[in-house]
Design a protein around this motif. Structure first.
Motif, PDB file in Angstrom:
ATOM      1  N   LYS A   6      10.052  94.743  19.120  1.00 31.79           N
ATOM      2  CA  LYS A   6      11.466  94.407  19.061  1.00 31.79           C
ATOM      3  C   LYS A   6      12.277  95.610  18.576  1.00 31.79           C
ATOM      4  CE  LYS A   6      14.575  90.869  17.175  1.00 31.79           C
ATOM      5  NZ  LYS A   6      14.633  89.659  16.302  1.00 31.79           N
ATOM      6  N   GLY A   7      13.225  96.005  19.398  1.00 28.26           N
ATOM      7  CA  GLY A   7      14.035  97.164  19.049  1.00 28.26           C
ATOM      8  C   GLY A   7      13.513  98.454  19.629  1.00 28.26           C
ATOM      9  N   GLY A   8      12.271  98.447  20.147  1.00 31.37           N
ATOM     10  CA  GLY A   8      11.702  99.644  20.758  1.00 31.37           C
ATOM     11  C   GLY A   8      12.067  99.744  22.224  1.00 31.37           C
ATOM     12  N   THR A   9      12.008 100.952  22.757  1.00 28.48           N
ATOM     13  CA  THR A   9      12.389 101.167  24.157  1.00 28.48           C
ATOM     14  C   THR A   9      11.233 101.669  25.019  1.00 28.48           C
ATOM     15  OG1 THR A   9      13.135 103.423  23.619  1.00 28.48           O
ATOM     16  CG2 THR A   9      14.786 101.647  23.553  1.00 28.48           C
ATOM     17  N   THR A  10      10.183 102.174  24.404  1.00 23.68           N
ATOM     18  CA  THR A  10       9.075 102.776  25.156  1.00 23.68           C
ATOM     19  C   THR A  10       7.760 102.086  24.790  1.00 23.68           C
ATOM     20  OG1 THR A  10      10.217 104.911  25.147  1.00 23.68           O
ATOM     21  CG2 THR A  10       7.873 104.907  25.724  1.00 23.68           C
ATOM     22  N   PRO A  11       6.951 101.688  25.790  1.00 25.95           N
ATOM     23  CA  PRO A  11       5.634 101.111  25.479  1.00 25.95           C
ATOM     24  C   PRO A  11       4.776 102.093  24.707  1.00 25.95           C
ATOM     25  CG  PRO A  11       6.220 100.737  27.778  1.00 25.95           C
ATOM     26  CD  PRO A  11       7.223 101.701  27.231  1.00 25.95           C
ATOM     27  N   MET A  12       3.947 101.592  23.814  1.00 29.28           N
ATOM     28  CA  MET A  12       3.067 102.428  23.012  1.00 29.28           C
ATOM     29  C   MET A  12       1.638 101.922  23.120  1.00 29.28           C
ATOM     30  SD  MET A  12       4.280 101.038  19.254  1.00 29.28           S
ATOM     31  CE  MET A  12       2.988 101.892  18.362  1.00 29.28           C
ATOM     32  N   ASP A  13       0.674 102.819  22.902  1.00 34.52           N
ATOM     33  CA  ASP A  13      -0.744 102.464  22.990  1.00 34.52           C
ATOM     34  C   ASP A  13      -1.183 101.701  21.751  1.00 34.52           C
ATOM     35  OD1 ASP A  13      -1.070 103.646  25.461  1.00 34.52           O
ATOM     36  OD2 ASP A  13      -1.624 105.591  24.623  1.00 34.52           O
ATOM     37  N   TYR A  14      -2.049 100.736  21.983  1.00 38.35           N
ATOM     38  CA  TYR A  14      -2.614  99.927  20.901  1.00 38.35           C
ATOM     39  C   TYR A  14      -4.108  99.802  21.171  1.00 38.35           C
ATOM     40  CZ  TYR A  14      -3.784  95.735  18.187  1.00 38.35           C
ATOM     41  OH  TYR A  14      -4.372  94.845  17.338  1.00 38.35           O
ATOM     42  N   ASP A  15      -4.942 100.245  20.224  1.00 39.48           N
ATOM     43  CA  ASP A  15      -6.390 100.239  20.458  1.00 39.48           C
ATOM     44  C   ASP A  15      -7.138  99.421  19.410  1.00 39.48           C
ATOM     45  OD1 ASP A  15      -6.067 101.860  18.269  1.00 39.48           O
ATOM     46  OD2 ASP A  15      -7.137 103.582  19.099  1.00 39.48           O
ATOM     47  N   GLN A  16      -6.451  98.494  18.758  1.00 37.15           N
ATOM     48  CA  GLN A  16      -7.115  97.615  17.805  1.00 37.15           C
ATOM     49  C   GLN A  16      -7.512  96.304  18.502  1.00 37.15           C
ATOM     50  OE1 GLN A  16      -5.332  97.492  13.813  1.00 37.15           O
ATOM     51  NE2 GLN A  16      -3.915  99.102  14.459  1.00 37.15           N
ATOM     52  N   GLY A  17      -7.917  95.321  17.731  1.00 39.08           N
ATOM     53  CA  GLY A  17      -8.509  94.112  18.305  1.00 39.08           C
ATOM     54  C   GLY A  17      -7.504  93.171  18.945  1.00 39.08           C
ATOM     55  N   LEU A  18      -7.986  92.470  19.978  1.00 43.20           N
ATOM     56  CA  LEU A  18      -7.218  91.426  20.643  1.00 43.20           C
ATOM     57  C   LEU A  18      -7.997  90.120  20.589  1.00 43.20           C
ATOM     58  CD1 LEU A  18      -6.018  93.251  23.905  1.00 43.20           C
ATOM     59  CD2 LEU A  18      -4.751  92.940  21.769  1.00 43.20           C
ATOM     60  N   ASN A  19      -7.271  89.010  20.525  1.00 44.73           N
ATOM     61  CA  ASN A  19      -7.871  87.677  20.578  1.00 44.73           C
ATOM     62  C   ASN A  19      -7.519  87.005  21.899  1.00 44.73           C
ATOM     63  OD1 ASN A  19      -8.906  87.960  17.985  1.00 44.73           O
ATOM     64  ND2 ASN A  19      -7.193  86.899  17.020  1.00 44.73           N
ATOM     65  N   TYR A  20      -8.542  86.461  22.577  1.00 42.80           N
ATOM     66  CA  TYR A  20      -8.353  85.686  23.807  1.00 42.80           C
ATOM     67  C   TYR A  20      -8.609  84.223  23.463  1.00 42.80           C
ATOM     68  CZ  TYR A  20      -8.688  90.170  26.252  1.00 42.80           C
ATOM     69  OH  TYR A  20      -8.482  91.461  26.680  1.00 42.80           O
ATOM     70  N   ASN A  21      -7.647  83.355  23.733  1.00 46.12           N
ATOM     71  CA  ASN A  21      -7.784  81.961  23.326  1.00 46.12           C
ATOM     72  C   ASN A  21      -8.741  81.183  24.217  1.00 46.12           C
ATOM     73  OD1 ASN A  21      -6.074  81.842  25.620  1.00 46.12           O
ATOM     74  ND2 ASN A  21      -5.173  79.928  24.908  1.00 46.12           N
ATOM     75  N   ASP A  22      -9.186  80.034  23.729  1.00 43.50           N
ATOM     76  CA  ASP A  22     -10.027  79.139  24.528  1.00 43.50           C
ATOM     77  C   ASP A  22      -9.195  78.541  25.658  1.00 43.50           C
ATOM     78  OD1 ASP A  22     -11.848  79.711  22.583  1.00 43.50           O
ATOM     79  OD2 ASP A  22     -11.812  77.739  21.646  1.00 43.50           O
ATOM     80  N   VAL A  23      -9.819  78.412  26.848  1.00 41.46           N
ATOM     81  CA  VAL A  23      -9.119  77.846  27.997  1.00 41.46           C
ATOM     82  C   VAL A  23     -10.048  76.872  28.720  1.00 41.46           C
ATOM     83  CG1 VAL A  23      -7.925  78.314  30.170  1.00 41.46           C
ATOM     84  CG2 VAL A  23      -7.784  79.962  28.295  1.00 41.46           C
ATOM     85  N   ASN A  24      -9.551  75.665  28.964  1.00 44.74           N
ATOM     86  CA  ASN A  24     -10.271  74.699  29.795  1.00 44.74           C
ATOM     87  C   ASN A  24      -9.799  74.836  31.238  1.00 44.74           C
ATOM     88  OD1 ASN A  24     -11.677  73.508  27.597  1.00 44.74           O
ATOM     89  ND2 ASN A  24      -9.849  72.346  27.077  1.00 44.74           N
ATOM     90  N   VAL A  25     -10.741  74.846  32.176  1.00 46.97           N
ATOM     91  CA  VAL A  25     -10.420  75.090  33.577  1.00 46.97           C
ATOM     92  C   VAL A  25     -10.988  73.974  34.451  1.00 46.97           C
ATOM     93  CG1 VAL A  25     -10.687  76.683  35.513  1.00 46.97           C
ATOM     94  CG2 VAL A  25     -10.395  77.582  33.210  1.00 46.97           C
ATOM     95  N   LEU A  26     -10.158  73.470  35.353  1.00 51.68           N
ATOM     96  CA  LEU A  26     -10.571  72.478  36.341  1.00 51.68           C
ATOM     97  C   LEU A  26     -10.833  73.193  37.660  1.00 51.68           C
ATOM     98  CD1 LEU A  26     -10.887  69.481  37.290  1.00 51.68           C
ATOM     99  CD2 LEU A  26      -8.443  69.561  37.865  1.00 51.68           C
ATOM    100  N   HIS A  27     -12.063  73.023  38.185  1.00 55.53           N
ATOM    101  CA  HIS A  27     -12.444  73.640  39.456  1.00 55.53           C
ATOM    102  C   HIS A  27     -12.456  72.566  40.552  1.00 55.53           C
ATOM    103  CE1 HIS A  27     -13.795  77.089  37.093  1.00 55.53           C
ATOM    104  NE2 HIS A  27     -14.531  76.264  36.373  1.00 55.53           N
ATOM    105  N   VAL A  28     -11.749  72.822  41.627  1.00 54.47           N
ATOM    106  CA  VAL A  28     -11.728  71.913  42.771  1.00 54.47           C
ATOM    107  C   VAL A  28     -12.031  72.731  44.022  1.00 54.47           C
ATOM    108  CG1 VAL A  28     -10.386  70.282  44.131  1.00 54.47           C
ATOM    109  CG2 VAL A  28     -10.023  70.435  41.658  1.00 54.47           C
ATOM    110  N   GLY A  29     -13.037  72.323  44.783  1.00 49.13           N
ATOM    111  CA  GLY A  29     -13.379  73.104  45.956  1.00 49.13           C
ATOM    112  C   GLY A  29     -14.356  72.406  46.875  1.00 49.13           C
TER     113      GLY A  29
END
Length: 213
Positions: free
Chosen positions: A113-136
């Motif tokens: 917020k307030g920044g104008t240029t993307p910056m690199d981030y190399d620390q940890g990320l969290n991916y949430n749990d996702v339930n998926v319905l498969h139809v095929g």
């Protein structure tokens, strides 16, 4: 993305092989009570690589348990493949839970917020749990020993929003602490997260060995 294209090309090659190899034939019946195998796919229940166990409940109906690892972490699920209809296509429906991941070190681009240029981030990320319905739908080819080669196509629907967040409370930038509530991913990074999220056009490929009589 290149990896997904490679898998798709392998699908097409192996499908053509199964159609032309004399050891395989189309069949609507399951010849064994139990099937064990390995699978792969795009936006599917096996992830990039996974294991499956199928149990025949009727001559043309299979309940399958699957475990795998994909772009959204490990996954586990259950599906059912019903009786075949015209030209030996089998309807299939299932649910898979993608367990996400915690504190994954991934080089990302973020904005604040307030920044104008993307910056690199190399620390940890969290991916949430996702339930998926498969139809095929599935199409299977049976070997003389009753093993199954299966191509499955359809769509995977995320039942909750796939989300990625910072694993830390915030970052320090030029001696200023920026809380993660004020940090977002760049548009390019958000597209990358969308590509690896477990929702989209599904293609699965699996080979299963029949066990028992």
């Amino acid at each position: 993305m290149k990896g997904k294209i490679t898998i798709l090309l392998c699908f097409l090659y192996l499908t053509n092989y199964a159609q032309t190899n004399e050891q395989f034939s189309q069949s609507g019946k399951l010849k064994h009570p139990v099937y064990l195998g390995l699978g792969t796919g795009v936006f599917g229940k096996y992830g990039l690589i996974g294991a499956s166990m199928g149990v025949k409940v009727f001559p043309k109906t299979l309940i399958e348990l699957n475990l795998g690892v994909g772009g959204w972490g490990s996954k586990a699920g259950i599906s059912i493949t019903g009786p075949s209809f015209k030209r030996n296509w089998f309807p299939s429906i299932g649910i898979t839970r993608n367990y996400g991941a915690k504190n994954v070190r991934v080089n990302s681009q973020i904005t604040y917020k307030g920044g104008t240029t993307p910056m690199d981030y190399d620390q940890g990320l969290n991916y949430n749990d996702v339930n998926v319905l498969h139809v095929g739908v599935q199409r299977q080819w049976m070997s003389k020993r009753g093993n199954r080669f299966v191509l499955e196509m359809g769509y995977s629907f995320a039942m909750n929003e796939p989300a990625v967040s910072l694993a830390v409370d915030g970052i320090t930038f030029y001696n200023q602490f920026i809380p993660k509530e004020d940090i977002t991913f760049s548009n390019q990074q958000a597209r990358v997260h969308q590509i690896v999220s477990p929702s989209g056009i599904m293609i699965n490929l699996v080979y299963q060995f029949g066990i028992g009589k």
